[in-house]
Write a protein that holds these residues in place. Sequence first.
Motif, PDB file in Angstrom:
ATOM      1  N   GLU A 106      11.714  22.590 -33.704  1.00  0.00           N
ATOM      2  CA  GLU A 106      11.200  23.847 -34.645  1.00  0.00           C
ATOM      3  C   GLU A 106       9.969  24.041 -34.084  1.00  0.00           C
ATOM      4  O   GLU A 106       9.473  25.139 -34.307  1.00  0.00           O
ATOM      5  N   LEU A 107       8.950  23.121 -34.045  1.00  0.00           N
ATOM      6  CA  LEU A 107       7.518  23.209 -33.684  1.00  0.00           C
ATOM      7  C   LEU A 107       7.388  23.640 -32.616  1.00  0.00           C
ATOM      8  O   LEU A 107       6.561  24.727 -32.461  1.00  0.00           O
ATOM      9  N   ILE A 108       7.999  23.539 -31.596  1.00  0.00           N
ATOM     10  CA  ILE A 108       7.924  24.087 -30.249  1.00  0.00           C
ATOM     11  C   ILE A 108       8.438  25.512 -30.235  1.00  0.00           C
ATOM     12  O   ILE A 108       7.720  26.488 -29.808  1.00  0.00           O
ATOM     13  N   GLU A 109       9.560  26.021 -30.983  1.00  0.00           N
ATOM     14  CA  GLU A 109       9.818  27.396 -31.133  1.00  0.00           C
ATOM     15  C   GLU A 109       8.726  28.138 -32.083  1.00  0.00           C
ATOM     16  O   GLU A 109       8.595  29.274 -31.707  1.00  0.00           O
ATOM     17  N   ALA A 110       8.321  27.388 -33.161  1.00  0.00           N
ATOM     18  CA  ALA A 110       7.196  28.208 -33.749  1.00  0.00           C
ATOM     19  C   ALA A 110       5.746  28.242 -32.737  1.00  0.00           C
ATOM     20  O   ALA A 110       5.136  29.454 -32.836  1.00  0.00           O
TER      21      ALA A 110
ATOM     22  N   ASP B 206       2.390  32.225 -29.636  1.00  0.00           N
ATOM     23  CA  ASP B 206       1.902  32.277 -28.142  1.00  0.00           C
ATOM     24  C   ASP B 206       2.454  33.958 -27.718  1.00  0.00           C
ATOM     25  O   ASP B 206       3.498  33.644 -26.881  1.00  0.00           O
ATOM     26  N   LYS B 207       1.964  34.936 -28.121  1.00  0.00           N
ATOM     27  CA  LYS B 207       2.703  36.419 -28.038  1.00  0.00           C
ATOM     28  C   LYS B 207       2.597  36.575 -26.625  1.00  0.00           C
ATOM     29  O   LYS B 207       3.466  37.271 -25.943  1.00  0.00           O
ATOM     30  N   ASP B 208       1.674  36.159 -25.724  1.00  0.00           N
ATOM     31  CA  ASP B 208       1.556  36.644 -24.297  1.00  0.00           C
ATOM     32  C   ASP B 208       2.263  35.839 -23.208  1.00  0.00           C
ATOM     33  O   ASP B 208       2.146  35.875 -22.217  1.00  0.00           O
ATOM     34  N   ARG B 209       2.763  34.686 -23.921  1.00  0.00           N
ATOM     35  CA  ARG B 209       3.684  33.574 -23.201  1.00  0.00           C
ATOM     36  C   ARG B 209       2.953  33.026 -21.860  1.00  0.00           C
ATOM     37  O   ARG B 209       3.306  32.739 -21.047  1.00  0.00           O
ATOM     38  N   SER B 210       1.604  32.784 -22.346  1.00  0.00           N
ATOM     39  CA  SER B 210       0.641  32.233 -21.474  1.00  0.00           C
ATOM     40  C   SER B 210       0.705  30.607 -21.536  1.00  0.00           C
ATOM     41  O   SER B 210       0.125  30.060 -20.804  1.00  0.00           O
ATOM     42  N   GLY B 211       1.357  29.968 -22.638  1.00  0.00           N
ATOM     43  CA  GLY B 211       1.260  28.709 -22.794  1.00  0.00           C
ATOM     44  C   GLY B 211       0.369  28.189 -23.531  1.00  0.00           C
ATOM     45  O   GLY B 211       0.295  26.726 -23.961  1.00  0.00           O
ATOM     46  N   TYR B 212      -0.384  29.014 -24.097  1.00  0.00           N
ATOM     47  CA  TYR B 212      -1.402  28.627 -25.019  1.00  0.00           C
ATOM     48  C   TYR B 212      -1.680  29.433 -26.346  1.00  0.00           C
ATOM     49  O   TYR B 212      -1.244  30.578 -26.030  1.00  0.00           O
ATOM     50  N   ILE B 213      -2.289  29.246 -27.186  1.00  0.00           N
ATOM     51  CA  ILE B 213      -2.649  29.973 -28.328  1.00  0.00           C
ATOM     52  C   ILE B 213      -4.150  30.105 -28.409  1.00  0.00           C
ATOM     53  O   ILE B 213      -4.813  29.145 -28.461  1.00  0.00           O
ATOM     54  N   ASP B 214      -4.366  31.174 -28.228  1.00  0.00           N
ATOM     55  CA  ASP B 214      -5.809  31.759 -28.011  1.00  0.00           C
ATOM     56  C   ASP B 214      -6.591  32.103 -29.424  1.00  0.00           C
ATOM     57  O   ASP B 214      -5.578  32.179 -30.386  1.00  0.00           O
TER      58      ASP B 214
ATOM     59  N   ASP C 138     -10.407  23.064 -23.557  1.00  0.00           N
ATOM     60  CA  ASP C 138     -10.481  24.225 -22.949  1.00  0.00           C
ATOM     61  C   ASP C 138     -10.467  25.591 -23.504  1.00  0.00           C
ATOM     62  O   ASP C 138     -10.283  26.684 -23.314  1.00  0.00           O
ATOM     63  N   GLY C 139     -10.837  25.490 -25.257  1.00  0.00           N
ATOM     64  CA  GLY C 139     -10.782  26.519 -25.876  1.00  0.00           C
ATOM     65  C   GLY C 139      -9.604  27.300 -26.539  1.00  0.00           C
ATOM     66  O   GLY C 139      -9.745  28.224 -26.999  1.00  0.00           O
ATOM     67  N   LYS C 140      -8.407  26.669 -26.165  1.00  0.00           N
ATOM     68  CA  LYS C 140      -7.230  27.057 -26.317  1.00  0.00           C
ATOM     69  C   LYS C 140      -6.315  25.975 -26.836  1.00  0.00           C
ATOM     70  O   LYS C 140      -6.577  24.818 -26.738  1.00  0.00           O
ATOM     71  N   ILE C 141      -5.350  26.266 -27.756  1.00  0.00           N
ATOM     72  CA  ILE C 141      -4.309  25.404 -28.167  1.00  0.00           C
ATOM     73  C   ILE C 141      -2.903  25.331 -27.339  1.00  0.00           C
ATOM     74  O   ILE C 141      -2.522  26.378 -27.436  1.00  0.00           O
ATOM     75  N   ASP C 142      -2.723  24.367 -26.623  1.00  0.00           N
ATOM     76  CA  ASP C 142      -1.522  24.007 -25.712  1.00  0.00           C
ATOM     77  C   ASP C 142      -0.363  23.503 -26.668  1.00  0.00           C
ATOM     78  O   ASP C 142      -0.563  23.010 -27.767  1.00  0.00           O
ATOM     79  N   ILE C 143       0.915  23.566 -26.190  1.00  0.00           N
ATOM     80  CA  ILE C 143       1.976  23.276 -26.942  1.00  0.00           C
ATOM     81  C   ILE C 143       1.758  21.666 -27.528  1.00  0.00           C
ATOM     82  O   ILE C 143       2.135  21.678 -28.494  1.00  0.00           O
ATOM     83  N   GLU C 144       1.427  20.731 -26.703  1.00  0.00           N
ATOM     84  CA  GLU C 144       1.196  19.614 -27.142  1.00  0.00           C
ATOM     85  C   GLU C 144       0.275  19.109 -28.316  1.00  0.00           C
ATOM     86  O   GLU C 144       0.499  18.708 -29.484  1.00  0.00           O
TER      87      GLU C 144
END
Length: 173
Positions: free
Chosen positions: A96-100, A105-113, A148-154
């Motif tokens: 569920e966290l992966i889905e969240a 990640d609106k732009d589907r970049s693999g990161y939350i900026d 890297d200034g972004k939050i990745d999935i892990e």
Amino acid sequence: MAQQQQVEADTRPELSHDDIREMSDWFYFFDKNGDKKLDRDEMKRVFHAMCWSVDDKEMENIFKTADKDGDGLIDYDEYMSLLQSLRKDPHTERCELIEAFRHFDKDRSGYIDEKELRRFLLTLGLAFNDRDKRQMDTLIKQIDKNGDGKIDIEEFVDIMLEKPEAPSAKYFH
């Protein structure tokens, strides 16, 4: 009275002390009018903050089940019982966290900026000023383990599984 409620909640063996503290923080943060009860809109905000999608029909069923005294509101004890009953096993929670994460990640970049995080916080109805931006930057730095200034999935899954004490309640008022 709140202290008595906290003691009663602490006796529930399924929840850790950190879980109880986090759930309590969310309850009081979203109790906007301070009546120590959550209405349907306040509960929707709680679920949204926890990345749980609940439609109006589900919310009605939740209230029918959780509202033990029938007053149309969820008090602290009803809230704690409800969230305890909705707890997931670790594998399901991770999925569920992966889905969240994908929701953020609106732009589907693999990161939350920063832009995506700010958009989410605004949907919670949180004010957003210069102080909040500095606090959000600090929050990102704390979560961003690789710098890297972004939050990745892990990084996202790890911080969410740590069960921090309602970060938005602490960082954004």
